[in-house]
Design a protein around this motif. Structure first.
Motif, PDB file in Angstrom:
ATOM      1  N   ASN A  74       0.819  -1.212   0.000  1.00  0.00           N
ATOM      2  CA  ASN A  74       0.000   0.000   0.000  1.00  0.00           C
ATOM      3  C   ASN A  74       0.851   1.258   0.000  1.00  0.00           C
ATOM      4  O   ASN A  74       0.500   2.246  -0.648  1.00  0.00           O
ATOM      5  CB  ASN A  74      -0.970   0.003   1.185  1.00  0.00           C
ATOM      6  CG  ASN A  74      -2.225  -0.759   0.875  1.00  0.00           C
ATOM      7  OD1 ASN A  74      -3.059  -0.305   0.107  1.00  0.00           O
ATOM      8  ND2 ASN A  74      -2.348  -1.940   1.443  1.00  0.00           N
TER       9      ASN A  74
ATOM     10  N   CYS B 206       1.164   1.400  -4.193  1.00  0.00           N
ATOM     11  CA  CYS B 206      -0.055   2.184  -4.394  1.00  0.00           C
ATOM     12  C   CYS B 206       0.164   3.686  -4.277  1.00  0.00           C
ATOM     13  O   CYS B 206      -0.402   4.451  -5.061  1.00  0.00           O
ATOM     14  CB  CYS B 206      -1.131   1.757  -3.401  1.00  0.00           C
ATOM     15  SG  CYS B 206      -1.676   0.050  -3.581  1.00  0.00           S
TER      16      CYS B 206
ATOM     17  N   VAL C 137      -1.863   3.068  -8.051  1.00  0.00           N
ATOM     18  CA  VAL C 137      -3.300   3.022  -7.806  1.00  0.00           C
ATOM     19  C   VAL C 137      -3.735   4.469  -7.545  1.00  0.00           C
ATOM     20  O   VAL C 137      -3.786   4.919  -6.398  1.00  0.00           O
ATOM     21  CB  VAL C 137      -3.655   2.095  -6.619  1.00  0.00           C
ATOM     22  CG1 VAL C 137      -5.155   2.000  -6.419  1.00  0.00           C
ATOM     23  CG2 VAL C 137      -3.063   0.699  -6.827  1.00  0.00           C
TER      24      VAL C 137
END
Length: 120
Positions: free
Chosen positions: A15, A19, A25
């Protein structure tokens, strides 16, 4: 923490690095922008990502595991509460994200706060 510390650390690392820092993301930056403002969303997203990478390193290090567990639980609960209230439309599973966050909190709490078998 026991042998689950590596998968838990991997969640933080993915994450944080993939990300947020690498912005693979973009939804994460949208969430940050909606909550903190779009002007510095890219910077704040990267800073949050680096903090998540730091959390992964802290987990792997094994230093102060109970404090680490408490910090993880507080961060995840706070982050998900804010997102649940302010940006549920940007979450991968909408408000159902809170359920997965709760399960992750339980996993972290179980692995980080239980006493080792050697303690009495």
């Amino acid at each position: 923490m026991n042998n689950l510390k590596y998968p838990i650390a991997a969640v933080w690392l993915i994450n944080g690095l993939y990300c947020k820092v690498l912005n693979q993301v973009p939804r994460h930056q949208e969430i940050v922008g909606r909550i903190l403002g779009t002007e510095h969303a890219a910077l704040f997203t990267k800073l949050i990502g680096f903090a998540e990478i730091g959390m992964a390193v802290w987990i792997i290090s094994g230093l102060r595991p109970r404090l680490n567990t408490i910090v993880q639980v507080v961060v995840i609960a706070s982050m998900n509460l804010l997102e649940f209230i302010l940006v549920p439309d940007l979450l991968l599973w909408g408000k159902f994200n809170a359920f997965f966050a709760f399960l992750f909190i339980l996993l972290i709490g179980f692995t980080g706060l239980r006493r080792p078998a050697t303690e009495t």
